[in-house]
Design a protein around this motif. Structure first.
Motif, PDB file in Angstrom:
ATOM      1  N   GLY A  49     -20.954  15.992  -3.489  1.00  0.00           N
ATOM      2  CA  GLY A  49     -21.712  15.698  -2.274  1.00  0.00           C
ATOM      3  C   GLY A  49     -22.496  14.402  -2.379  1.00  0.00           C
ATOM      4  O   GLY A  49     -22.446  13.548  -1.493  1.00  0.00           O
ATOM      5  N   LYS A  50     -23.215  14.238  -3.474  1.00  0.00           N
ATOM      6  CA  LYS A  50     -23.977  13.010  -3.676  1.00  0.00           C
ATOM      7  C   LYS A  50     -23.055  11.811  -3.850  1.00  0.00           C
ATOM      8  O   LYS A  50     -23.348  10.715  -3.390  1.00  0.00           O
ATOM      9  N   GLU A  51     -21.942  12.039  -4.533  1.00  0.00           N
ATOM     10  CA  GLU A  51     -20.970  10.961  -4.717  1.00  0.00           C
ATOM     11  C   GLU A  51     -20.470  10.468  -3.369  1.00  0.00           C
ATOM     12  O   GLU A  51     -20.374   9.256  -3.137  1.00  0.00           O
ATOM     13  N   TYR A  52     -20.159  11.387  -2.486  1.00  0.00           N
ATOM     14  CA  TYR A  52     -19.684  10.991  -1.161  1.00  0.00           C
ATOM     15  C   TYR A  52     -20.768  10.226  -0.398  1.00  0.00           C
ATOM     16  O   TYR A  52     -20.513   9.171   0.171  1.00  0.00           O
ATOM     17  N   ASP A  53     -21.986  10.757  -0.377  1.00  0.00           N
ATOM     18  CA  ASP A  53     -23.075  10.113   0.365  1.00  0.00           C
ATOM     19  C   ASP A  53     -23.416   8.731  -0.173  1.00  0.00           C
ATOM     20  O   ASP A  53     -23.653   7.792   0.592  1.00  0.00           O
ATOM     21  N   LEU A  54     -23.465   8.587  -1.481  1.00  0.00           N
ATOM     22  CA  LEU A  54     -23.943   7.352  -2.075  1.00  0.00           C
ATOM     23  C   LEU A  54     -22.845   6.339  -2.388  1.00  0.00           C
ATOM     24  O   LEU A  54     -23.129   5.147  -2.501  1.00  0.00           O
ATOM     25  N   TRP A  99     -18.917   6.639  -1.433  1.00  0.00           N
ATOM     26  CA  TRP A  99     -17.680   6.483  -0.676  1.00  0.00           C
ATOM     27  C   TRP A  99     -17.888   6.036   0.764  1.00  0.00           C
ATOM     28  O   TRP A  99     -16.918   5.722   1.444  1.00  0.00           O
ATOM     29  N   ARG A 100     -19.084   6.004   1.253  1.00  0.00           N
ATOM     30  CA  ARG A 100     -19.306   5.653   2.651  1.00  0.00           C
ATOM     31  C   ARG A 100     -19.133   4.173   2.950  1.00  0.00           C
ATOM     32  O   ARG A 100     -18.823   3.794   4.052  1.00  0.00           O
TER      33      ARG A 100
END
Length: 74
Positions: A39-44, A46-47
């Motif tokens: 979740g944090k990886e996506y937010d920080l 991959w966006r």
């Protein structure tokens, strides 16, 4: 003489079994780490736009897990 040979084979099999157990534990921890940080990886990460650093991150993070799992199965 044959008991010495069978003993060394037994030690080799035991060492290989321990290697597989350690490798399985390592893969389990890697999967756990991926699961709790996704979740944090996506937010920080991959966006934003695709860049060389993101491609390198992908290779290091996910191909390591993939190759480790494949080596365990083969």
């Amino acid at each position: 003489m044959s008991s010495l040979g069978s003993e060394s084979v037994s030690i080799g099999v035991s060492a290989f079994h321990q290697y597989l157990e350690v490798q399985f534990a390592m893969i389990t921890l890697m999967v756990y780490d991926h699961a709790i940080t996704l979740g944090k990886e996506y937010d920080l990460f991959w966006r934003g736009p695709l860049s060389l650093s993101k491609v390198l991150y992908l290779l290091i993070r996910y191909l390591t897990l993939t190759f480790s799992a494949i080596s365990l199965l083969c």
